[in-house]
Motif scaffolding. Structure first.
Motif, PDB file in Angstrom:
ATOM      1  N   LEU A  78       0.825  -1.203   0.000  1.00 44.18           N
ATOM      2  CA  LEU A  78       0.000   0.000   0.000  1.00 44.18           C
ATOM      3  C   LEU A  78       0.861   1.255   0.000  1.00 44.18           C
ATOM      4  O   LEU A  78       1.988   1.248   0.504  1.00 44.18           O
ATOM      5  N   PRO A  79       0.330   2.362  -0.528  1.00 43.62           N
ATOM      6  CA  PRO A  79       1.072   3.626  -0.451  1.00 43.62           C
ATOM      7  C   PRO A  79       1.019   4.204   0.953  1.00 43.62           C
ATOM      8  O   PRO A  79       0.191   3.813   1.783  1.00 43.62           O
ATOM      9  N   GLU A  80       1.874   5.165   1.212  1.00 48.03           N
ATOM     10  CA  GLU A  80       1.850   5.882   2.496  1.00 48.03           C
ATOM     11  C   GLU A  80       0.485   6.548   2.674  1.00 48.03           C
ATOM     12  O   GLU A  80      -0.081   7.098   1.732  1.00 48.03           O
ATOM     13  N   GLY A  81      -0.030   6.502   3.891  1.00 52.69           N
ATOM     14  CA  GLY A  81      -1.300   7.163   4.174  1.00 52.69           C
ATOM     15  C   GLY A  81      -2.486   6.537   3.493  1.00 52.69           C
ATOM     16  O   GLY A  81      -3.502   7.214   3.265  1.00 52.69           O
TER      17      GLY A  81
ATOM     18  N   ARG B 245      -5.956   7.057   5.228  1.00 50.10           N
ATOM     19  CA  ARG B 245      -6.598   8.360   5.059  1.00 50.10           C
ATOM     20  C   ARG B 245      -7.143   8.536   3.650  1.00 50.10           C
ATOM     21  O   ARG B 245      -8.221   9.116   3.463  1.00 50.10           O
ATOM     22  N   ARG B 246      -6.400   8.033   2.662  1.00 49.71           N
ATOM     23  CA  ARG B 246      -6.888   8.123   1.280  1.00 49.71           C
ATOM     24  C   ARG B 246      -8.213   7.379   1.118  1.00 49.71           C
ATOM     25  O   ARG B 246      -9.150   7.866   0.479  1.00 49.71           O
ATOM     26  N   VAL B 247      -8.282   6.192   1.694  1.00 49.05           N
ATOM     27  CA  VAL B 247      -9.490   5.373   1.558  1.00 49.05           C
ATOM     28  C   VAL B 247     -10.663   6.002   2.303  1.00 49.05           C
ATOM     29  O   VAL B 247     -11.745   6.210   1.746  1.00 49.05           O
ATOM     30  N   LEU B 248     -10.456   6.314   3.577  1.00 54.05           N
ATOM     31  CA  LEU B 248     -11.567   6.802   4.395  1.00 54.05           C
ATOM     32  C   LEU B 248     -12.038   8.182   3.955  1.00 54.05           C
ATOM     33  O   LEU B 248     -13.242   8.432   3.858  1.00 54.05           O
TER      34      LEU B 248
END
Length: 225
Positions: free
Chosen positions: A88-91, A94-97
């Motif tokens: 997965l990428p960093e963060g 937060r990107r998903v939610l």
């Protein structure tokens, strides 16, 4: 805060499972959970995974069965299905939610980047992401994520040996389009490089077409192997 359950199906991944789970420890520290679902490994995968996961579950072999087993035990509001050879990428949380909250959508996936350096792989990864963006169908290599209720209402992954990600995508599409995140997951290019890039492209196109036309997934899986 909403919580993500990251579900990692595994089979004989002892050599690389620690490297797969290590980047997820920051997500665990932020309150998300990591579930590894082992399909009957003979190399000590569950033992290697245990210190780096919230729970290690056992399931019948088969990626669809393993992912469904993880979903049944998951406690998160959002389920994210992550292959053991994908990062997965960093963060990512937060990107998903944030993306789901802003868009009002119920599911989604990431763009993809392949590990290899062959120039043709840059074309392949762009094709995968573009095809998904246009058609709304995601593959497991893109780290599919879905709200728990949407996954339940879609019936989970059909327990077939191939194309389970395509089948789930089509079921979810009946409720709405995916959130297509432009951030990339990094996934292994070994199957492309071992079989040949063009040969793999043609094989996957043909298998997808035959599946769409109603071919038996068991027969398609045998040809894929």
């Amino acid at each position: 805060m909403h919580r993500i359950s990251i579900i990692v199906p595994a089979l004989d991944e002892a050599e690389g499972i620690a490297a797969a789970l290590a980047p997820l420890q920051a997500l665990r520290a932020r309150g998300h959970e990591v579930l590894v679902v082992d399909g009957g490994s003979a190399d000590g995968t569950p033992e290697a995974a245990a210190p780096l996961a919230d729970r290690v579950l056992r399931s019948e072999r088969g990626r669809a069965r393993q992912q469904n087993a993880g979903a049944r035990e998951a406690r998160g509001d959002v389920l994210l299905f992550l292959h053991a050879d994908t990062r997965l990428p960093e963060g990512a949380d937060r990107r998903v939610l944030d993306g789901l909250a802003r868009s009002g959508r119920g599911w989604g996936r990431f763009d993809v980047r392949l590990t290899g350096r062959l120039p043709m792989l840059r074309v392949v990864e762009r094709m995968i992401s573009l095809r998904s963006r246009v058609g709304g169908v995601a593959t497991g290599d893109q780290a599919i994520f879905v709200r728990r209720g949407w996954f339940r209402d879609a019936g989970g992954f059909p327990e077939i040996p191939l194309m389970e990600d395509v089948a789930l995508s089509r079921a979810l599409l009946r409720r709405g389009r995916p959130l297509c995140l432009r951030e990339t997951v990094l996934t292994s290019s070994r199957r492309w490089e071992s079989r040949g890039v063009w040969r793999t492209i043609l094989l996957m196109w043909r298998l997808r077409l035959e599946y769409r036309l109603g071919a038996d997934p068991e027969r398609l899986a045998a040809r894929y192997r």
